[in-house]
Design a protein around this motif. Structure first.
Motif, PDB file in Angstrom:
ATOM      1  N   GLY B   1       0.823  -1.195   0.000  1.00  0.00           N
ATOM      2  CA  GLY B   1       0.000   0.000   0.000  1.00  0.00           C
ATOM      3  C   GLY B   1       0.861   1.250   0.000  1.00  0.00           C
ATOM      4  N   ALA B   2       0.271   2.366  -0.365  1.00  0.00           N
ATOM      5  CA  ALA B   2       1.030   3.585  -0.491  1.00  0.00           C
ATOM      6  C   ALA B   2       1.166   4.338   0.816  1.00  0.00           C
ATOM      7  CB  ALA B   2       0.376   4.483  -1.535  1.00  0.00           C
ATOM      8  N   GLY B   3       0.290   4.100   1.761  1.00  0.00           N
ATOM      9  CA  GLY B   3       0.279   4.895   2.974  1.00  0.00           C
ATOM     10  C   GLY B   3       0.588   4.067   4.205  1.00  0.00           C
ATOM     11  N   VAL B   4       0.528   4.747   5.360  1.00  0.00           N
ATOM     12  CA  VAL B   4       0.707   4.081   6.644  1.00  0.00           C
ATOM     13  C   VAL B   4      -0.581   3.320   6.968  1.00  0.00           C
ATOM     14  CG1 VAL B   4       1.144   4.421   9.095  1.00  0.00           C
ATOM     15  CG2 VAL B   4       2.277   5.901   7.408  1.00  0.00           C
ATOM     16  N   SER B   5      -0.419   2.068   7.319  1.00  0.00           N
ATOM     17  CA  SER B   5      -1.572   1.224   7.586  1.00  0.00           C
ATOM     18  C   SER B   5      -1.592   0.793   9.047  1.00  0.00           C
ATOM     19  CB  SER B   5      -1.513  -0.007   6.674  1.00  0.00           C
ATOM     20  OG  SER B   5      -2.594  -0.877   6.939  1.00  0.00           O
ATOM     21  N   GLN B   6      -2.750   0.931   9.677  1.00  0.00           N
ATOM     22  CA  GLN B   6      -2.872   0.516  11.081  1.00  0.00           C
ATOM     23  C   GLN B   6      -3.987  -0.506  11.218  1.00  0.00           C
ATOM     24  OE1 GLN B   6      -2.435   4.968  12.740  1.00  0.00           O
ATOM     25  NE2 GLN B   6      -2.383   3.414  14.367  1.00  0.00           N
ATOM     26  N   SER B   7      -3.767  -1.460  12.117  1.00  0.00           N
ATOM     27  CA  SER B   7      -4.809  -2.446  12.380  1.00  0.00           C
ATOM     28  C   SER B   7      -4.791  -2.852  13.845  1.00  0.00           C
ATOM     29  CB  SER B   7      -4.598  -3.684  11.483  1.00  0.00           C
ATOM     30  OG  SER B   7      -3.343  -4.288  11.753  1.00  0.00           O
ATOM     31  N   PRO B   8      -5.955  -3.201  14.408  1.00  0.00           N
ATOM     32  CA  PRO B   8      -7.268  -3.054  13.773  1.00  0.00           C
ATOM     33  C   PRO B   8      -7.697  -1.594  13.727  1.00  0.00           C
ATOM     34  CG  PRO B   8      -7.539  -3.691  16.072  1.00  0.00           C
ATOM     35  CD  PRO B   8      -6.043  -3.673  15.819  1.00  0.00           C
ATOM     36  N   ARG B   9      -8.728  -1.302  12.998  1.00  0.00           N
ATOM     37  CA  ARG B   9      -9.237   0.074  12.981  1.00  0.00           C
ATOM     38  C   ARG B   9      -9.980   0.390  14.271  1.00  0.00           C
ATOM     39  NH1 ARG B   9     -10.536   2.922   8.615  1.00  0.00           N
ATOM     40  NH2 ARG B   9     -10.831   4.523  10.211  1.00  0.00           N
ATOM     41  N   TYR B  10     -10.675  -0.611  14.788  1.00  0.00           N
ATOM     42  CA  TYR B  10     -11.432  -0.440  16.027  1.00  0.00           C
ATOM     43  C   TYR B  10     -11.136  -1.636  16.927  1.00  0.00           C
ATOM     44  CZ  TYR B  10     -14.006   2.740  13.011  1.00  0.00           C
ATOM     45  OH  TYR B  10     -14.331   3.735  12.146  1.00  0.00           O
ATOM     46  N   LYS B  11     -11.034  -1.334  18.238  1.00  0.00           N
ATOM     47  CA  LYS B  11     -10.793  -2.400  19.203  1.00  0.00           C
ATOM     48  C   LYS B  11     -11.560  -2.080  20.475  1.00  0.00           C
ATOM     49  CE  LYS B  11      -8.770  -5.959  21.170  1.00  0.00           C
ATOM     50  NZ  LYS B  11      -9.054  -7.359  20.725  1.00  0.00           N
ATOM     51  N   VAL B  12     -12.376  -3.027  20.909  1.00  0.00           N
ATOM     52  CA  VAL B  12     -13.051  -2.902  22.188  1.00  0.00           C
ATOM     53  C   VAL B  12     -12.416  -3.914  23.130  1.00  0.00           C
ATOM     54  CG1 VAL B  12     -15.227  -3.068  23.442  1.00  0.00           C
ATOM     55  CG2 VAL B  12     -15.193  -2.158  21.109  1.00  0.00           C
ATOM     56  N   ALA B  13     -11.953  -3.444  24.268  1.00  0.00           N
ATOM     57  CA  ALA B  13     -11.307  -4.327  25.234  1.00  0.00           C
ATOM     58  C   ALA B  13     -11.985  -4.195  26.589  1.00  0.00           C
ATOM     59  CB  ALA B  13      -9.826  -3.963  25.362  1.00  0.00           C
ATOM     60  N   LYS B  14     -12.060  -5.296  27.275  1.00  0.00           N
ATOM     61  CA  LYS B  14     -12.565  -5.248  28.653  1.00  0.00           C
ATOM     62  C   LYS B  14     -11.432  -4.766  29.554  1.00  0.00           C
ATOM     63  CE  LYS B  14     -16.096  -8.818  28.269  1.00  0.00           C
ATOM     64  NZ  LYS B  14     -16.591 -10.115  28.762  1.00  0.00           N
TER      65      LYS B  14
END
Lengths: 112, 115
Positions: B1-14
């Motif tokens: 990919g051409a850009g900076v990639s982050q994962s996950p986009r959303y995270k719900v944690a207890k």
């Protein structure tokens, strides 16, 4: 310690009116100043930096060391300018040697 | 990919759970930064890598936060025993060099919600 202050959380102007987003900074050395913009649902991106002395999308910003300011200006606002704008500073102490210190941001709304 | 990639986009944690956030910088970029952005605030610096070396971690809020970039490319930010105050968007940025007139490119962030 370095600090960036953006006094306005929200700024609303009509299309075609002039825009000025205020930014003041506190830093003991010679700072590098930037403006970043975040359009709706997009990532944070660089708008302009003081060292380049350029105009991007009609925006300009002049570093005033006497007033420790780096206000962002545009003579005629356009609807597509609506976004969050962050002023940022890069110095040599605090925030990491090369990390940026951001202001809290100004939400600019251009009304039709 | 051409850009900076982050994962996950959303995270719900207890609360109390450990989380790991990933950042894929632009290929060849030397510098990598992590920022934390709380609701209604600007991004705040957490830590900085130059290649695999973590040169500054002064912004990490507690010893529950740990970041690594073992091969000088992908980076992981780990938060142990998450607390509600850890809820924020975590941004990763990379730049070609560490100094000078170089632009930092940001990822879209990971929104962490601790419940």
């Amino acid at each position: 310690a370095q600090r960036v202050t953006q006094p306005e959380k929200l700024l609303s102007v009509f299309k075609g009116a002039p825009v000025e987003l205020k930014c003041n900074y506190s830093y003991s050395g010679s700072p590098e100043l930037f403006w970043y913009v975040q359009y709706s649902r997009q990532r944070l991106q660089l708008l302009l930096r003081h060292i380049s002395r350029e105009s991007i999308k009609g925006f300009t910003a002049d570093l005033n060391k006497g007033e420790t300011s780096f206000h962002l200006k545009k003579p005629f606002a356009q609807e597509e300018d609506s976004a969050m704008y962050y002023c940022a500073l890069r110095g040599s102490s605090g925030g990491g040697a090369d990390g940026l210190t951001f202001g809290k941001g100004t939400h600019l709304i251009i009304q039709p | 990919g051409a850009g900076v990639s982050q994962s996950p986009r959303y995270k719900v944690a207890k609360r109390g759970q450990d989380v790991a956030l990933r950042c894929d910088p632009i290929s060849g970029h030397v510098s990598l930064f992590w920022y934390q952005q709380a609701l209604g605030q600007g991004p705040e610096f957490l830590t900085y890598f130059q290649n695999e070396a973590q040169l500054d971690k002064s912004g990490l809020p507690s010893d529950r936060f740990f970041a690594e970039r073992p091969e000088g490319s992908v980076s992981t930010l780990k938060i142990q025993r998450t607390q509600q105050e850890d809820s924020a968007v975590y941004l990763c940025a990379s730049s070609q060099t560490s100094r000078g007139n170089t632009e930092a490119f940001f990822g879209q962030g990971t929104r962490l919600t601790v419940v």
